[in-house]
Design a protein around this motif. Structure first.
Motif: not given
Length: 816
Positions: A34-39, A54-56, A58, A73, A91
């Motif tokens: 669940e790595k968040s890439l954006t805020d 947020r873009k996240r 898996d 994903e 991603y």
């Protein structure tokens, strides 16, 4: 185990993660779930500020921390094994990785963009999942990396206690990889506020520690930039680092302590060659006289890496001072870093450094939610639009007759000074600050020259005498020739320091200064260069959550924001406001004029063409003002604001006049195709709060919007009314309708009291999660009995929940 009953997270924990570990991926250093890439994009309408989704990812797989190699994903078992691939590829592109996987728990689909697999996409069993070594070998073969280059490319980051954002790792990894493969001219383009010096530090650290580079020079053109860098991002270099300066320097740190910077040049201008990391001003290394060209004391091969910060400011021009330094050390690898590459017939960053190895634009930063969006207040002054022609025999302040011609914005404050114009602008700035409710928000006012900045300071002081009485630093001029002002620059950019609040300047603050809490930028000078315009906008784009700064405002008195219409500008404002005479300066929250753009008067503002000899060189000394006697000063000429207007830019960058209500309607109708579509979703969802939470994740906070539009409306009515024009009912009206129907008559007295109390809670507070049994622990329920006692009045807990759901259905029965 029935996979069809498992959630997506169950699929991850029970199937995907074990398969990754079995293939040799380390759970702690190589797998991030669940790595968040954006805020999430910051959405501003009126006073409402919310964030989009947020873009996240898996999973993101790493060869080492901050060196990503693949994206996974996951989907639940109701999906096909490859249904997550398109999202995974999105991603993977963001992270600059060639490998992507999709899984539903039955196996994986492997997408290999290197072209080294027999097919681009292959279905694999979990036992066939590639190992870290296999993916690294594919990557090395794809990039043609030698063993020596691989050692550099995959060398460790310096742990700074913070995780780099995805674009920072992209920039760092792209630069290091290009250098490892022998490229000796590198250009990185990163928007202001995205962490260029942090990026530069990690590049230097990895190249230095891997042994690829031994002596490094970091070049800048402002003392404050070098000093900030040494005590912040570059601190880990410690005793190996020194400043190329003849003057000892101490810096006051955030905790109030004093730190002395290491100096590499003695009083006889001899360079100490014992250091490995040098930071310097080009002004300290060269000058017009041969004796000032101290860099020539060092052999051309002394440095093997040079990083040029803000390289748009002249280093690419053939005759610039920076260029001669770069050419002397031509054998060194040279990296140019800029937010705005300068491309003119006189200077070209791309011509010197080559095409960027990585770019991250202002538009991308705003879209990702890492940079603050902004509103624009456009003010047109009558004398600017119509020009000013003196009456016959008009005398200036010294009693001299003023030349009979038409003066316009190109002349104002440069050749001719209308004192009342300066006072009007100071009054409007003060008016904005008062109406905003925060007169202590950090503000930068850009003026024509140093003399103009001094007059603007005085006018602002006179408008804010109450706050000046509290601290004389409330308004200050910070320009190149003002030592007192420059000494306060560290306080202005310090989020913890209250003063100065308003600073007037010409060019000193236009670039490179990290003013994190700046909330207001005022333009009272022409800006002919797109490069400079982007840099000035960048003074406010930093988000500062600790102080609640998520957007900023730009007030334009000179038509400089016409640059927004230029296709070269890539970061649109969320709102442009042009107030009418006598109206408030703060943009209204509901501007409903449909075609305000068509009614804006034409402003005859003479654009300033960039000076070919100084194009893009914003870091040079402040422009010398004309001597006071060379300017014409005229008093008593009335000036007024003739028009001001508000506009928003939509998600596609189109300039529109849009109210908060219009914005909400458009978003909702994209989400729900029709009223029936929404009603069906509302009926089918037992927990109505789920729908509200989903919309909030997309940046549409219905609770906050309801307070702005009509605080008495239920979110259901808000959607029906705003999106589809249905007649709304207030919460109290809905509650009264339920009571009139007497839908509680089948329950006992105590149960009816509980249901009526729930109705009152809904009517007064708008609670939608009535089925949450925790509500029974608060007043007035706690006075009626314990939660178990109250639920027993209905029978068992399921009977209580059924009664609550019937109550919710009764609230919306007629509408749905």
């Amino acid at each position: 185990m029935d996979k069809w009953q498992l959630s997506e997270r169950d699929i991850c924990s029970k199937f995907i993660t074990p398969a990754l570990q079995k293939a040799g991926w380390d759970l702690h250093t190589q797998i991030i779930e669940e790595k968040s890439l954006t805020d999430g994009r910051i959405i501003v309408r009126g006073k409402l500020v919310s964030r989009g989704v947020r873009k996240r990812a898996d999973y993101v797989l790493y060869l080492k921390p901050n060196i990503p190699i693949a994206v996974i994903e996951a989907k639940d078992a109701k999906h096909a094994v490859g249904d997550g691939m398109q999202q995974a590829l999105t991603y993977a592109k963001m992270l600059n990785v060639p490998f992507a996987f999709s899984s539903n728990g039955d196996g994986v689909v492997f997408h290999d963009a290197t072209g080294l697999s027999p097919t681009i996409e292959t279905e694999l069993s979990f036992d066939q999942f590639p190992t870290p070594a296999e993916l690294q070998a594919k990557y090395e073969a794809w990039k043609g990396l030698t063993p020596a280059a691989s050692q550099v490319v995959f060398f460790d980051y310096r742990d700074m206690g913070k995780t780099p954002r995805y674009y920072q790792t992209n920039a760092i990894n792209s630069a290091v990889e290009a250098i490892a493969q022998g490229q000796d001219r590198i250009l990185l383009v990163m928007a202001t506020g995205t962490g260029k010096t942090f990026t530069a530090f990690q590049i230097i650290w990895r190249l230095w520690k891997s042994g690829a580079k031994k002596r490094i020079l970091f070049l800048a053109d402002r003392n404050v930039l070098v000093d900030q860098t040494m005590v912040n991002d570059f601190r880990p270099f410690g005793g190996a680092m020194a400043k190329l300066s003849t003057h000892s320097k101490t810096i006051e740190k955030a905790d109030g302590s004093i730190e002395e910077l290491e100096i590499a040049i003695d009083k006889k201008r001899r360079i100490n060659t014992a250091y490995e990391i040098y930071l310097g001003l080009y002004q300290a290394l060269t000058g017009p006289l041969e004796s000032q060209k101290i860099y020539k004391e060092l052999s051309p091969d002394f440095f093997d890496l040079i990083i040029v910060d803000e390289c748009h400011r002249g280093s690419a021009a053939d005759d610039s001072a920076w260029r001669e330094i770069l050419e002397h050390f031509s054998s060194a690898t040279q990296i140019g870093m800029t937010a705005t590459p300068s491309e003119t017939e006189y200077a070209s960053n791309i011509g010197y450094f080559g095409q960027p190895v990585y770019s991250y634009s202002l538009k991308e930063g705003i879209r990702d939610g890492f940079l603050a969006p902004y509103k624009v207040v456009k003010s047109h002054i009558d004398r600017d639009i119509e020009g000013y022609r003196p009456t016959k025999g008009q005398l200036d302040r010294d009693g001299n007759e003023v030349e009979d011609r038409i003066y316009n914005t190109k002349d104002f404050d440069r050749a001719l000074v209308l004192d009342d114009r300066t006072k009007l602008i100071a009054k409007r700035i003060t008016q904005f600050l008062k109406e905003s409710g925060n007169r202590m928000q950090k503000t930068i006012v850009f003026c024509v020259d140093q003399e103009h900045a001094g007059r603007m300071r005085q006018a602002l002081i006179n408008e804010n005498d109450d706050l000046m009485a509290k601290d004389h630093r409330y308004v200050m001029r910070i320009t190149g020739n003002d030592k007192d002002g420059i000494s306060e620059l560290p306080n202005f950019i310090d989020p913890e320091a209250t003063y100065p609040v308003i600073v007037t300047t010409s060019r000193l603050l236009s670039t490179g200064v990290d003013a994190q809490t700046c909330r207001l930028i005022v333009l009272d000078r022409e800006i002919g260069s797109m490069t400079e315009f982007k840099q000035i906008v960048g003074r406010g784009t930093r988000v500062h959550a600790d102080t609640g700064k998520f957007y900023f405002t730009l007030i334009d008195f000179r038509g400089a924001t016409n640059h927004f219409a230029d296709p070269d500008f890539d970061g649109e404002p969320v709102q442009i406001y042009v107030p009418a005479e006598g109206s408030k300066m703060v943009p209204p929250e509901n501007d409903t004029e449909p075609n305000a753009t068509e009614h804006e008067p034409t402003a005859f503002i003479d654009p300033v063409s960039p000076d070919p000899t100084h194009s893009g060189e914003l870091g040079q000394n402040e422009p010398e003002p004309l001597k006071p006697r060379d300017k014409i000063y005229i008093d008593g000429i009335a000036v007024t604001i003739v028009t001001e207007r508000v506009e928003y830019l939509d998600a596609d960058g189109r300039l529109i006049t849009e109210s908060l209500q219009d914005f909400t309607r458009k978003h909702l109708t994209r989400r729900f195709a029709s009223l029936n579509d929404f009603l069906n979703r509302w009926r089918s969802e037992d927990r109505k709060q789920v729908i509200i939470e989903e919309l909030a994740e997309e940046g549409l906070d219905l609770e906050a919007i309801g307070h702005e539009i009509d605080a008495e409306l239920d979110p259901f009515d808000l959607v029906c009314h705003v999106a589809f024009g249905a007649k709304p009912l207030t919460r109290k009206e809905r509650a009264e309708n339920v009571k009139k129907k007497d839908v509680f008559n089948r329950y006992g007295e105590k149960a009816r009291v509980v249901l009526e109390a729930l109705l009152d809670k809904y009517a007064d507070e708008g609670l939608l999660n009535l089925d949450d049994s925790n509500i029974l622990q608060i007043n007035p329920f706690s006075q009626l009995g314990t939660p178990m006692e109250l639920m027993r009045a209905f029978g068992q807990k399921p009977d209580y929940l059924r009664a609550v759901h019937d109550l919710q259905n009764a609230l919306y029965e007629e509408s749905a």
